[in-house]
Design an enzyme around this catalytic site. Structure first.
Site, PDB file in Angstrom:
ATOM      1  N   HIS A 172      15.405 -14.406   2.343  1.00  0.00           N
ATOM      2  CA  HIS A 172      15.772 -13.200   1.601  1.00  0.00           C
ATOM      3  C   HIS A 172      16.500 -12.200   2.485  1.00  0.00           C
ATOM      4  O   HIS A 172      17.386 -11.471   2.013  1.00  0.00           O
ATOM      5  CB  HIS A 172      14.505 -12.568   1.014  1.00  0.00           C
ATOM      6  CG  HIS A 172      14.743 -11.471   0.038  1.00  0.00           C
ATOM      7  ND1 HIS A 172      14.584 -10.137   0.350  1.00  0.00           N
ATOM      8  CD2 HIS A 172      15.126 -11.500  -1.264  1.00  0.00           C
ATOM      9  CE1 HIS A 172      14.844  -9.401  -0.710  1.00  0.00           C
ATOM     10  NE2 HIS A 172      15.183 -10.193  -1.709  1.00  0.00           N
ATOM     11  N   CYS A 173      16.155 -12.168   3.763  1.00  0.00           N
ATOM     12  CA  CYS A 173      16.778 -11.223   4.689  1.00  0.00           C
ATOM     13  C   CYS A 173      18.247 -11.545   4.944  1.00  0.00           C
ATOM     14  O   CYS A 173      19.010 -10.664   5.354  1.00  0.00           O
ATOM     15  CB  CYS A 173      16.046 -11.236   6.030  1.00  0.00           C
ATOM     16  SG  CYS A 173      14.287 -10.847   5.935  1.00  0.00           S
TER      17      CYS A 173
END
Length: 530
Positions: A343-344
């Protein structure tokens, strides 16, 4: 000769690696130099007026037309290939690195028809943290509404503006210091972050809340202490909105040092209300060794979950499948850490002309509404501004005993206070049963959208009492049992000529759930012996 070729190959590999490795690559945390120059953050802002209200901040689980990554990559080429199967991959890359990126993607068999490059230097690959946030403004336009990245990295901070220029999307900005990894929204005016957002800004908490409302339309902002007790304090390390009614929170064993703090935030969300006024449906994913399972990417009908080759990976996949039935849940590997995973490093780009569907799913034990059925409401708005196709708004439904979905039309409300609202009813059920359903609409641009985007909603429908006044065997509800009822029952069995729900109900003489010759024999006996 082979030895010389081997040495030559090693030299070539070294040259390629030197070209693809960015010597200025920065870590996810602050370097010592950045710590000593933290004031640069507060010089990077480019505040504008807010967009035209009312505003709606687009959620991760809405329709995306693309995904934003950065080269050199923070994800594997296999993940890039997976992303490019369905949607556009927009890759931020410097002009000096573009050819390397093209070669890498082509060698990995990435679908290059779905790859576009946005030229510009970046400092790191944590594009979630510095990438653009998206808002639908009061004119129905999708805009980038920027913030100041909470790292003194001007190249990264410039990325949202570059994306807005490339996509020809309106650009706005607030000087609020923030980052995408510490933010999630339900798409309906609610958002959540750790209290890092309060500590990194000079404004008061209320002033920050006011900025979130003015620039993003957030009128309910949940700001909580970070339960993980790590250096990063990002909410995507422990929580994730899965829909406007569902939230995923990590779970740990009782002997975990952060057990109490994590249970506190889980309890907090379970006691908080959604935009529809009901408690959040809290799902848990087990992370006994701080696995980054909440750091996943929802991308249309797919969910990519970072896995760790751990014995708990399967349970994590199952947790998503339970929470999001019908979605394709894909486990992906990478250089993941508990504070830094998929997600980062990836960020969705919304469909700028999306067909928006908003619906509060029906809850369990719903009564039939005045015996008309179970009311369905949906707000539908096409950002393409081409119009909703007449007759295209439908609800598809089935009981657990049925294999095929039936459909019922939803109709545009004529009430002025209910713009873009479509209403209809699922048919009443004679017996209590679980119903699965989804809503679908079509606009004149050719977009077809569902709610939920994949799978279905489900609820337990309480039985209706609409047929209580009908007598067993009285198929025409005339108040008498006679040969007409026998004829109607025979036609019902042979031709399927049903006259409605109650007709079928009283025709099942032996109440076995099926209509057959046995029911005819029993009905004839009832007529003769009355």
């Amino acid at each position: 000769m082979r030895y010389i070729l081997f040495i030559f190959a090693i030299i070539n590999i070294g040259i390629i690696q030197a070209k693809t490795n960015n010597t200025d690559e920065l870590p996810i945390g602050l370097t010592e130099h950045e710590k000593n120059n933290i004031n640069i953050i507060y010089e990077m802002g480019r505040e504008t007026d807010p967009p035209i209200a009312p505003l709606r901040n687009i959620a991760e689980f809405e329709r995306m037309s693309g995904v934003l990554i950065r080269y050199p990559l923070g994800i594997s080429l296999e993940i890039v290939r997976e992303l490019a199967e369905d949607i556009k991959v927009y890759c931020l890359v410097s002009s000096s690195q573009q050819n390397n990126a093209i070669s890498s993607f082509e060698n990995a068999n990435v679908n290059m028809n779905n790859v576009e490059f946005i030229l510009g230097s970046t400092d790191s690959y944590w594009i979630r943290d510095y990438g653009p946030w998206w808002v639908v403004d009061g004119s129905g336009d999708v805009c980038v509404v920027d913030f100041t990245y909470n790292r003194p990295r001007p190249n990264d901070n410039d990325a949202p503006f570059k994306v807005s220029e490339y996509l020809n999307a309106p650009y706005y900005s607030t000087d609020l210091v923030h980052c995408g990894g510490n933010y999630m929204t339900d798409g309906l005016g609610t958002a959540a972050s750790s209290d890092l957002v309060y500590s990194e800004n000079d404004e008061t908490d209320q002033q920050i809340n006011d900025l979130m409302e003015s620039y993003y339309g957030i009128d309910t902002y949940h700001v909580l202490p970070d339960p993980n007790n790590t250096y990063i304090d990002h909410i995507d390390c422990w929580g994730k909105y899965l829909s406007p009614t569902k939230v995923l929170i990590r779970e740990v064993p009782q002997n975990h040092p952060q057990y109490n703090e994590i249970e506190y935030v889980a309890s907090y969300f379970s006691e908080s209300l959604t935009e529809w006024g009901y408690p959040w449906e809290v799902h848990r994913v087990y992370t006994p060794n701080d696995q980054p399972y909440t750091n996943s990417l929802i991308l249309n009908e797919k969910v990519l979950v970072p896995i760790m080759n751990s014995s708990w990976d399967g349970d994590a996949i199952n947790a998503y499948e339970l929470a999001m039935p019908g979605y394709e849940i894909i486990g992906v590997t990478g250089s993941w850490e508990s504070t830094d995973a998929l997600h980062c490093r990836v960020k969705g780009i919304p469909d700028l002309d999306m067909l928006q569907l908003f619906h509060n799913p029906l809850g369990d034990t719903i009564d039939s509404f005045i015996n008309e059925g179970y009311m369905i409401n949906a707000v539908i708005d096409d950002l393409s501004k081409t119009g909703i196709v007449d007759g295209s708004v439908k609800v598809f439904w089935k009981t657990e005993a049925e294999f095929e979905y039936d459909s019922t039309d939803l109709y545009l409300s004529l009430v002025p206070e209910e713009p873009n609202t479509y209403t209809g009813f699922l048919p009443p059920q004679l017996y209590g049963s679980k119903i699965k359903y989804f809503i679908q609409a079509l606009d004149s641009s050719g977009r077809k959208e569902k709610h939920p985007m994949a799978g279905y909603h489900s609820f337990f429908a309480l039985p209706t009492d609409i047929c209580n006044s009908w007598s067993l065997g009285d198929v025409d509800n005339s108040g008498e049992l006679n040969i007409i009822d026998v004829i109607l029952l025979s036609e019902l069995i042979v031709y399927g000529n049903s006259s409605g729900l109650c007709c079928d109900f009283v025709a099942d003489i032996n109440e076995d759930g099926e209509l057959s010759i046995i029911d005819i024999v029993n009905l004839v006996s009832m007529v003769v012996n009355q």
